[in-house]
Design an enzyme around this catalytic site. Sequence first.
Site, PDB file in Angstrom:
ATOM      1  N   ARG A 183       0.777  -1.240   0.000  1.00 16.03           N
ATOM      2  CA  ARG A 183       0.000   0.000   0.000  1.00 16.03           C
ATOM      3  C   ARG A 183       0.812   1.297   0.000  1.00 16.03           C
ATOM      4  NH1 ARG A 183      -4.956  -1.406   2.817  1.00 16.03           N
ATOM      5  NH2 ARG A 183      -5.170  -3.635   2.530  1.00 16.03           N
ATOM      6  N   ARG A 195       5.311   7.515   2.550  1.00 17.16           N
ATOM      7  CA  ARG A 195       4.938   6.873   3.801  1.00 17.16           C
ATOM      8  C   ARG A 195       5.052   5.373   3.563  1.00 17.16           C
ATOM      9  NH1 ARG A 195      -0.058   4.808   5.598  1.00 17.16           N
ATOM     10  NH2 ARG A 195      -0.507   5.050   7.806  1.00 17.16           N
ATOM     11  N   ARG A 228      -2.623  -3.482  10.389  1.00 17.79           N
ATOM     12  CA  ARG A 228      -3.870  -4.183  10.038  1.00 17.79           C
ATOM     13  C   ARG A 228      -3.938  -4.508   8.549  1.00 17.79           C
ATOM     14  NH1 ARG A 228      -6.720   0.974  10.105  1.00 17.79           N
ATOM     15  NH2 ARG A 228      -7.137   0.828  12.325  1.00 17.79           N
ATOM     16  N   ASP A 252     -10.507   3.799  10.332  1.00 12.25           N
ATOM     17  CA  ASP A 252      -9.532   4.810  10.728  1.00 12.25           C
ATOM     18  C   ASP A 252     -10.178   6.071  11.276  1.00 12.25           C
ATOM     19  OD1 ASP A 252      -6.987   3.846  10.283  1.00 12.25           O
ATOM     20  OD2 ASP A 252      -7.019   4.319   8.152  1.00 12.25           O
ATOM     21  N   LYS A 311     -15.382   8.628   1.470  1.00 17.26           N
ATOM     22  CA  LYS A 311     -14.584   7.820   2.403  1.00 17.26           C
ATOM     23  C   LYS A 311     -15.483   7.137   3.458  1.00 17.26           C
ATOM     24  CE  LYS A 311     -10.422   8.384   3.302  1.00 17.26           C
ATOM     25  NZ  LYS A 311      -9.378   7.362   3.214  1.00 17.26           N
ATOM     26  N   GLY A 314      -7.540  -3.064   0.553  1.00 18.28           N
ATOM     27  CA  GLY A 314      -7.812  -4.406   1.060  1.00 18.28           C
ATOM     28  C   GLY A 314      -9.050  -5.023   0.426  1.00 18.28           C
TER      29      GLY A 314
END
Length: 812
Positions: free
Chosen positions: A337, A347, A353, A502, A642, A716
């Site tokens: 990712r 990042r 997870r 999140d 989102k 995912g």
Amino acid sequence: MKYGYFDQSTREYVIDRIDVPVSWTNYIGVKELCGVFNHTAGGYLFYKSPEYHRITRFRPNGIPMDRPGHYVYVRDDDTGDYWTLSWQPVGKSLDKAKYVCRHGLSYIKYQCEYSGIWGQQTLFIPLDDPVEIWDVVLRNNSGKRRRLSVFGYTEFSFHHIQIDNQNFQMSLYASGSSYKDGIMELDLFYEDNGFQYFTADNTNDDASDFDCLRDAFIGQYRTETNPEAVERGSCSGSFELGGNHCGALRRVIELEPGAETRLIFLLGEGNRDAGKKMRSKYCAPGFSEVDTAFKTLGNFWKEKLEKLQINTPHDGMNVMLNIWTLYQAEINVIFSRFASFIEVGGRTGLGYRDTSQDAMMVPHSNPEKSRSRLVELLKGLTSDGYGLHLFSPEWFEKQTKAAFKSPTVVPLPPMSQRVHGISDACADDALWLIPSIVEYIRETGDFGFAEEKFTYADTYNPETNEGMSETVFDHMKRILDFSAREIGPHGICKGLRADWNDCLNLGGGESAMVSFLHHWALVHFCALGKRLGKDVSKYEEMTAKVRESCEHELWNGSWYTRGFTASGRGIGTPASKEGKVHMESNTWAVLSGAASHDHGIAAMDAVDQYLYTPYGLKLCDPAFSEPDDEVGFVTRVYKGLKENAAIFSHPNPWAWAAEAVLGRGNRAMKFYDALCPYNQNDKIEVRKAEPYMYCQFVAGPDHSAFGRAHHPFMTGSAGWSYFAATRFMLGIRPDFDSLVVDPCIPAEWPSFTVRRVWRNAVYNITVENPGKVSKGVKECKVNGQSVKCGKAGAEIPVQSKGSENQVTVIMG
Ligand code: GLC
């Protein structure tokens, strides 16, 4: 509106209308050298890390879109007209030029027909060499002799994402380029091994044939659309110590009518000598090593895909599961990712997870990577039992070389600060690891893994490479104990910094999702423990207690509550004005095995009633509109985007699996179909994004762009779609000592077949559905012999290695 089609014969997605509305991307490279590119050859290449070692530059989120890239320019030396084999950056009018982009498995072909010249640029990386090959073919269809200049061009980066984007005083004067022996070499003087090269099969040292300086090739006040060198028809032989560098090579060719030629450009990791080695290997006359490498790459994917091939009455499901969904799931495990056009590489590391879930999806096609990810995660677990939310596996490995140091880069904090405390822990992170480990063992039969020992993150000393070490089984216990300890007043697990969501930041409030996940992990753990002959009574009692608290505290009479805020307010209850029904609590109530059948049915009916849209299931309903910091960031995200009531893709497959557990095959398929990208191939004016990839989310009905999909590839949802569809809907599930067949399909399906490779034997499974049921297996024969069938499906015992077995399953 359509922009392309799925070509099954080549396993490619073919974009034949090139002006797609957003970047349609693909990945090349499956080991250390990797790249992400769009449909017009824009994108970037990196070696091992897009954060520390990016080879070519990318200007993310910019205009023009997706620049720069790895481009091949063609110039007609008689007229001065020029174009690129990918539509951009020159961007010829689509009335005059025809472009096609073929996204294949770890390769991309850019094809172009313009002014009587057909051209193709294939980008790929051989499995075993860190070099990107640009395999270029040009054919003269014009009926007259053509004189052409062909330029390969790419812009180099300063490796570290920070020094490539800020404070250039440290990079601009310590990077140099040179050209010798037909090879351009980039030297980042501030690094020990800061070399790259760019070369081609036939180069010479004439100044008109190369440029190592970007600004010399492009020219002032110009862009990649109109480089001065291409316009002029020759390079200028530039190179320098300091500055911005590029690889630009010119080749001059003449093509008789009907003639075809092939050119190879090589862009690789390493210095000039490495380049020479690769050039003599790949550019030997006939380019047979290029062909072999391309074939080997094809076989690499073929072998993976062949671990599970299906043939069902659903064309879209066949194409997605046989090719694209596994491909996407594999890419997630490989890239973890961190490299896309959205996650632009700044990042890196492993998200606890995400990686735990990714590792669970591919143990059949990539057992080595699954295992190595599991080991990395086990080492990233604290002895308290929570995982480090984001960490670099290298922190817990013997240091072989000094960390990269540059004066402009923030220094790496000492280990004591890298291991974060519980205030930064996400309540769900480590729980995902348990089922992943158990599924890995079920797939591979590697029971010994449970007894292997690994250190804990907070006890690890990088100087001595030592720390407190315990077995995998013990690590699992600590995870389960952590969740049993970290509970709130209702006996439900605390939400901490976040649970899976999140943007749900409950802190000391309680999360249904985490308690259900705890239950699921316990069920997996106890099954493994018993199989290994261990005493798991403590954890069986824990399971019963968790189930009781869930049923008692979370069943609200209509569906499952999502949680409680720290001050005790319910989230996701019939009394809630906003965020009344949530996917996570209702799907996981069923999937975890904690819900009773009746409550499960009601909960999933609520999911259908409140959350279903023609593009998939929303995460919650109604959307939040008022900031509420006790609930979390979700209340500060725009409605329909989102986590705030968008069609968040990742949990959608949880609903398919939950419906399969409940036996409702038609409902599971209705949900599957809604999200399925394949079904939206002709709705690109709405979807915008790639129809071969699941996206992180699709804008929900509360948003003005309802149906628009965002963030392809790195999600995912790929792995979960694969897991839910193959293991729950088609019902092919490995267990410790048997392969279970327990389908839940649309009742009208007459039959389907699956070829599954499991523990080195082949199972050719034919499932017949004469009674038009959705679930239930009444008979199963393996090579003519009946095997056990029960409520949990047919159980096919492990067959001998190398055997090919015929399995017939009759539903009813
Ligand atoms: C993103 C994150 C993932 C999280 C999900 C839901 O996909 O990568 O960790 O679970 O969003 O918030």
